[in-house]
Design an enzyme around this catalytic site. Structure first.
Site, PDB file in Angstrom:
ATOM      1  N   GLY B 151       0.835  -1.199   0.000  1.00  0.00           N
ATOM      2  CA  GLY B 151       0.000   0.000   0.000  1.00  0.00           C
ATOM      3  C   GLY B 151       0.864   1.241   0.000  1.00  0.00           C
ATOM      4  CB  CYS B 152       0.244   4.661  -1.223  1.00  0.00           C
ATOM      5  SG  CYS B 152      -1.420   4.914  -0.577  1.00  0.00           S
TER       6      CYS B 152
END
Lengths: 342, 342, 342, 342
Positions: B151-152
């Site tokens: 995930g970012c």
């Protein structure tokens, strides 16, 4: 004793309606007695958190009887086609109406049908609506029952062109308007193309030569000119919240000097509280008019004196919508024209 | 002779999928053979006008057989829950998969159910997925069939904390992450709250202490630390298109000097192509990492040496999504790790 | 008969001074009689075209005698170090002063020297200055000759922490403030790093753990707490014009429930006109406070009840500077506290 | 074996020079051997932190001998007037030069003096400079020693008008260009009016009918038309980093159909790698060209067929400056024209 008016606002969940509410809550001679929206009801804090604590009013589904009972004057900030359903009800109950939609701006019902894509349902009141461009129709506004509040683009265009068209219509050869508007001008719609990441750091033209505000501009400009004038109009979407700047290219048959131009405009607007003709060499900037009811106007003339460039700037939600509506109300109610406005 | 790989991208109409397509079209060792999206089909010019003229491919509804026939490796840039339906099909057809969704990041299916609100439908492959944080799991990535692309927010957090947690887990007393993300991080959704006029000139926290990326961060940080570490995480929405900056407050039991901190990080990342430890006194800025695959990291230490502030910056669509996916592909295919990336 | 006050504003060419002028021109009980700036003189239209047509005043170089002759009360919106030269002149001429700079906020002259880098030149008046955080010092403000108007960051921080520190100082273990400010907070300086293309689409921390507003926050927070409290403070630059949002991480020794927190804050601020405690689950957004004098406050609590996150939002130029200065003037002059403010 | 070229870049601290450096570092056939700037020297990380880790080169004060020793070809991204001092030195040392300034664009020295305000100091080389608009002068560029890289506004204007002027000059009655540029177009100057808080949420025209790019546009447009054509040009400042969109109003003597217009343009640009004629009904958007070397072009025609609106969009730093310079280099060096460009 201070004179006051009881007002209602229909359509407060949109940007124009929200701005009208914000301005009217702050107006010393206004009591906001009724607020309404059909898709959103409830406490103001949940609709406009910004206005939390500023009014105890609860937003309700529209009910003409209720509105009429509580208010002397009603602002309609609803989409076009909705307004022409509501307006006759309120007028027949004896209320004054200021309509911010496009429904009563074109005096000709068939032209309405052509540009808005649906037949007009209230032709009777169309005839008696007064176009609420304060600088041109102040006396009619004073007595009006129904105000068609001007569109945002036409407001900037007509204020920029009316003085020239009034006194020098014969020299006008052609008019092209390059308009740029902030995103609130598109309304509070939920569309991918209005999403932040689509608009931010972007810029584009839309509906080139085909925007529904064109007939409105041409109608009122031709009226002041006393002859038919047509307008080529290309709007663009600016990646900012508020503001319209129009750069208007007027090709001239004959010649004009800049000095003459300044004189024409300064004379035309000399008593106007909300139009500022900038000093020679100055150009309007949106930041100077945003959150105000002002229209700023500047000029440039080509070396051969055959092209006049008029630039005008307004806040699309204030002078281009809710602010001008309040100005209209001030005129209708006999208040000072600047009351509640900056 | 140059080694090449045939790839497909599923979900190209979203921001991550679009970015993956953009990067892969420009990669000298990649042939993009298949592009797909379920809600949008047709010519690339109508989906991403920006990419007009850069590929003759037509976007189709997803068909696993077709994708498998054309590609060696498939990128999934679909919403979570969709990925776990598609992935088993592609794996069973012998294809390698890089999944940009959250579906395979948490090794524990019940934790997935808790944070993503639905049961996991592909527990079998969950076990064999490799977490694609290149700096930590390079060797596993090389051999992986299925990559769970990080995930970012976890990417920026883990790169900022892994060196400290690896060597000095015992001094960490508590961790609070104040994260700020550009709007593309929310995906290409059509929602009022992501509208331009709602986000522009605005800023706010959302899901404070309750974001679904928390268990992902805690899982992999605890792994490198060799002990359970918990993270308090408050994300915010920045009025910009791209970029994540995390300001991480690490309270320390014992004392550390800035000098030690720099040494730990410089050693940890000394061979890494995409992590830059800034010079002493410098702080990361989003503009230096946007449109790149870099993660920039800076530090500050309180006068009493008990609070270490680590700041890290990435482009959420590049290092935080599509760029890291390409980096994973480069590792899996034996290409140079920087190939096709800046 | 309406009570009025004659005011002057020194330093109108900066953002705070310009905002003060804008607010005061619109205040029904104020006559702006004198405006001044040392680097820019002349007609208001050339300094703030936005205010063209709203005042005939001409901006002059500062002259204490002239200011004193025309005004009862003077706002100083000059850089720190300038204020401590001007203030004693005005006070000795019997004028009341509201100083927006940092010169009179720290009661300790040596602390001033340490954080502002120059010795204090007006120690005498430092002792009698009243810190103008209206919510804490209203009674002192009423009688004050000299107001030290609070800094923008301290305003948001102190309003967010004062209720907790007043009643529960003993449970506070540590405080870290992650602050984000719009660019006007940096003043109207001509610097490359404040250029549009440097700031736009960018975000970064600056002066981490080293900002000169720290001692001001610690001083007044410790006063309400009745014990020394220290604050770790990391400010960031937001790519917007106005607004400060602070996300405050308060680690707790003991436990608190969210319910208790809401009760503490609602009670503390129940009569305050400009502090809004948001409903449970709601978070402050800058757009709801920009161009207003409000401070909005929200909360989140970790699952183990050991971390309280307090978020507060203000407009740095309004509640964080000129608006609070007007609020102070309203208190000093016995006007309604909301007069001229929204 | 791959053919390569050794290049130098003078003026890397500006936006165009920085962009040139960024593009050239990523070009597979280029070795950047020399970088220079007169006001800033040192490691790239301190000048463009974004490029940290991408080159070991150190920025130096300009020295023609040194540059000539290390490079085959030199890019000049210096202010106008500086370029005409440096260029003759490099040419006399046998180097090829691509000049991004305005110094060699006007073939007439007295016209240069009129618009740039200083006499031209290198009239000799003015005569041999080739105007680097690749789409018009590709063959001349191939053999050129000195390229005058086109201005950003002229690039968008000429690409938008050249096809019409080439085949239908006789129908053109007048041309007005309404241009809008992102802020990097103004260069990396330290000026209050380019400060973030001055530009953000703002929009304005500047130098209406008086911009120094006008003679450049008129010169090359008249050349392709085979007759003198004059242009009325009003530029505006957009609150974004990059991108130019020009809306061009061409009044026609005779009539044209949209169909004819599309045919003219599609034929003219059918082999061009970086010009995209949009589908009918589509309008260019800046986001589709920013960070690319493309120019996108769209059209609208008035109902009476007497006004053609041509819209064109480019990235001012890429196709409008550094990207076009690289394209010129590719042509000069016999590389593929798209090499190193997107």
């Amino acid at each position: 004793m201070v004179n006051t008016v009881n007002v209602g606002i229909v359509g407060i969940s949109g940007y124009s309606g929200g701005k009208a509410l914000e301005l009217l809550l702050n107006h010393p001679q206004v009591r906001v007695c009724y607020i309404s929206a059909n898709n959103t009801q409830g406490k103001i804090a949940s609709i406009w958190p910004k206005l939390a604590g500023r009014t105890p009013l609860v937003c309700q589904r529209f009910d003409a009887q209720k509105a009429a009972k509580l208010c002397d004057l009603v602002f309609l900030a609803v989409p076009h086609t909705v307004s022409m359903k509501i307006t006759p009800q309120l007028l027949s109950l004896g209320k004054r109406v200021i309509d911010l939609s496009g429904d009563y701006r074109l005096s000709n019902a068939s032209q309405y049908a052509q540009w808005y894509g649906v037949p007009h349902e209230d032709v009777k009141n169309l005839a008696q609506a007064v176009y609420g461009l304060c600088e041109l129709y102040r006396e009619d506004i004073r007595r009006a029952k129904l105000i068609a509040n001007p569109g945002c683009y036409p407001t900037a265009a007509l204020l920029a062109l009316a003085p020239l068209a009034t006194s020098h219509a014969s020299v006008i050869e052609s008019i092209a308007i390059d308009a740029k508007s902030g995103v609130t001008g598109a309304g509070r719609k939920v569309k991918l193309e209005l999403g932040f990441s689509e608009v931010n750091e972007n810029f584009k033209a839309y509906k080139p030569l085909a925007h529904q505000h064109v007939p409105e501009m041409e109608l009122y400009l031709s009226k002041v000119a006393g002859k038919n004038l047509s307008i080529d109009f290309v709007p663009h979407l600016l990646p900012i919240n508020c503001g319209i700047l129009e750069t208007i290219y007027v090709r001239l048959h004959g010649k004009l000097t800049l000095n003459t131009v300044y004189k024409i405009y300064q004379r035309f607007y000399k008593k106007e509280p909300f139009v500022r003709i900038l000093d020679s060499g100055e150009q309007p900037e949106l930041k100077n008019v945003v959150n105000t009811n002002y229209c700023d106007i500047g000029f440039a003339l080509s070396a051969d004196s055959r092209l006049l460039v008029v630039t005008s700037a307004i806040d699309n939600l204030t002078k281009g919508a809710a602010g001008q509506a309040v100005q209209n109300m001030n005129i209708m109610c006999g208040f000072k024209e600047k009351e509640g406005l900056v």
